[in-house]
Scaffold this motif. Structure first.
Motif, PDB file in Angstrom:
ATOM      1  N   SER A  20      -8.327  -1.117  -9.175  1.00  0.00           N
ATOM      2  CA  SER A  20      -8.056  -1.414  -7.774  1.00  0.00           C
ATOM      3  C   SER A  20      -6.605  -1.841  -7.569  1.00  0.00           C
ATOM      4  O   SER A  20      -5.937  -1.395  -6.634  1.00  0.00           O
ATOM      5  CB  SER A  20      -9.005  -2.512  -7.297  1.00  0.00           C
TER       6      SER A  20
ATOM      7  N   SER B 243      -7.614  -3.937  -1.132  1.00  0.00           N
ATOM      8  CA  SER B 243      -6.747  -3.874  -2.321  1.00  0.00           C
ATOM      9  C   SER B 243      -5.276  -3.785  -1.935  1.00  0.00           C
ATOM     10  O   SER B 243      -4.428  -4.474  -2.501  1.00  0.00           O
ATOM     11  CB  SER B 243      -7.119  -2.674  -3.190  1.00  0.00           C
ATOM     12  N   LEU B 244      -4.970  -2.935  -0.977  1.00  0.00           N
ATOM     13  CA  LEU B 244      -3.589  -2.765  -0.540  1.00  0.00           C
ATOM     14  C   LEU B 244      -3.061  -4.055   0.081  1.00  0.00           C
ATOM     15  O   LEU B 244      -1.930  -4.475  -0.200  1.00  0.00           O
ATOM     16  CB  LEU B 244      -3.497  -1.599   0.446  1.00  0.00           C
TER      17      LEU B 244
ATOM     18  N   MET C 225      -0.599   3.455  -4.027  1.00  0.00           N
ATOM     19  CA  MET C 225      -0.641   3.727  -2.588  1.00  0.00           C
ATOM     20  C   MET C 225       0.612   3.195  -1.896  1.00  0.00           C
ATOM     21  O   MET C 225       1.193   3.861  -1.056  1.00  0.00           O
ATOM     22  CB  MET C 225      -1.893   3.098  -1.955  1.00  0.00           C
TER      23      MET C 225
ATOM     24  N   LEU D 242      -8.439   5.294   5.219  1.00  0.00           N
ATOM     25  CA  LEU D 242      -8.569   4.205   4.246  1.00  0.00           C
ATOM     26  C   LEU D 242      -9.971   3.614   4.281  1.00  0.00           C
ATOM     27  O   LEU D 242     -10.543   3.394   5.347  1.00  0.00           O
ATOM     28  CB  LEU D 242      -7.554   3.097   4.532  1.00  0.00           C
ATOM     29  N   THR D 243     -10.515   3.343   3.109  1.00  0.00           N
ATOM     30  CA  THR D 243     -11.808   2.673   3.016  1.00  0.00           C
ATOM     31  C   THR D 243     -11.590   1.164   3.119  1.00  0.00           C
ATOM     32  O   THR D 243     -10.458   0.675   2.993  1.00  0.00           O
ATOM     33  CB  THR D 243     -12.493   2.988   1.670  1.00  0.00           C
TER      34      THR D 243
ATOM     35  N   MET E 165      -4.407   1.215  -8.097  1.00  0.00           N
ATOM     36  CA  MET E 165      -4.513   2.103  -6.948  1.00  0.00           C
ATOM     37  C   MET E 165      -3.643   1.585  -5.794  1.00  0.00           C
ATOM     38  O   MET E 165      -2.930   2.342  -5.147  1.00  0.00           O
ATOM     39  CB  MET E 165      -5.966   2.219  -6.488  1.00  0.00           C
ATOM     40  N   ALA E 166      -3.700   0.296  -5.555  1.00  0.00           N
ATOM     41  CA  ALA E 166      -2.924  -0.294  -4.474  1.00  0.00           C
ATOM     42  C   ALA E 166      -1.421  -0.147  -4.721  1.00  0.00           C
ATOM     43  O   ALA E 166      -0.664   0.171  -3.803  1.00  0.00           O
ATOM     44  CB  ALA E 166      -3.295  -1.764  -4.296  1.00  0.00           C
TER      45      ALA E 166
ATOM     46  N   GLU F 128     -12.409  -0.936   0.885  1.00  0.00           N
ATOM     47  CA  GLU F 128     -11.909  -1.348  -0.432  1.00  0.00           C
ATOM     48  C   GLU F 128     -10.410  -1.086  -0.553  1.00  0.00           C
ATOM     49  O   GLU F 128      -9.663  -1.926  -1.060  1.00  0.00           O
ATOM     50  CB  GLU F 128     -12.644  -0.600  -1.542  1.00  0.00           C
ATOM     51  N   GLN F 129      -9.956   0.060  -0.079  1.00  0.00           N
ATOM     52  CA  GLN F 129      -8.526   0.381  -0.145  1.00  0.00           C
ATOM     53  C   GLN F 129      -7.714  -0.575   0.716  1.00  0.00           C
ATOM     54  O   GLN F 129      -6.647  -1.034   0.308  1.00  0.00           O
ATOM     55  CB  GLN F 129      -8.285   1.825   0.280  1.00  0.00           C
TER      56      GLN F 129
ATOM     57  N   ARG G 296      -6.625   1.838  11.591  1.00  0.00           N
ATOM     58  CA  ARG G 296      -7.661   2.768  11.145  1.00  0.00           C
ATOM     59  C   ARG G 296      -8.585   3.148  12.305  1.00  0.00           C
ATOM     60  O   ARG G 296      -9.039   4.286  12.398  1.00  0.00           O
ATOM     61  CB  ARG G 296      -8.476   2.162  10.010  1.00  0.00           C
TER      62      ARG G 296
END
Length: 107
Positions: free
Chosen positions: A26, A97-98, A33, A90-91, A29-30, A93-94, A71
């Protein structure tokens, strides 16, 4: 999974970002991104570029709220036309995390 973490670590290294702690998928990924989707406007150090706002010293909750609004497609400022398409897919979770990455990295 290891390739995702490696790719994200490489993206962060290439962009000059040093995430506070990128030891989970996670976090990696962030970092990736941010490096690929956010840094062009908000800068490698989160200070903002030109008319794009600084993300430094923003609490997680603030960032989550803004990303969720974008979003949803709601315009909340002059850069909404750029932010809405970036946040649209974006979810939860995203976004979480971001937001955590940005808040921890750009203190």
């Amino acid at each position: 999974m290891k390739s995702l973490i490696l790719a994200a670590s490489c993206a962060a290294a290439v962009s000059g970002l040093q995430p506070a702690k990128a030891d989970t998928a996670s976090d990696a990924m962030a970092a990736e991104m941010y490096a690929t989707s956010c840094s062009a406007c908000h800068g490698r150090t989160g200070r903002g570029v030109s008319v794009y706002p600084s993300l430094q010293n923003r609490p997680v909750e603030y960032l989550v709220e803004k990303l969720e609004i974008y979003r949803s497609g709601q315009a909340i400022g002059p850069n909404s036309g750029l932010m809405i398409p970036n946040a649209r897919d974006l979810t939860d979770e995203q976004i979480a995390s971001l937001s955590q990455f940005i808040s921890a990295t750009f203190q």
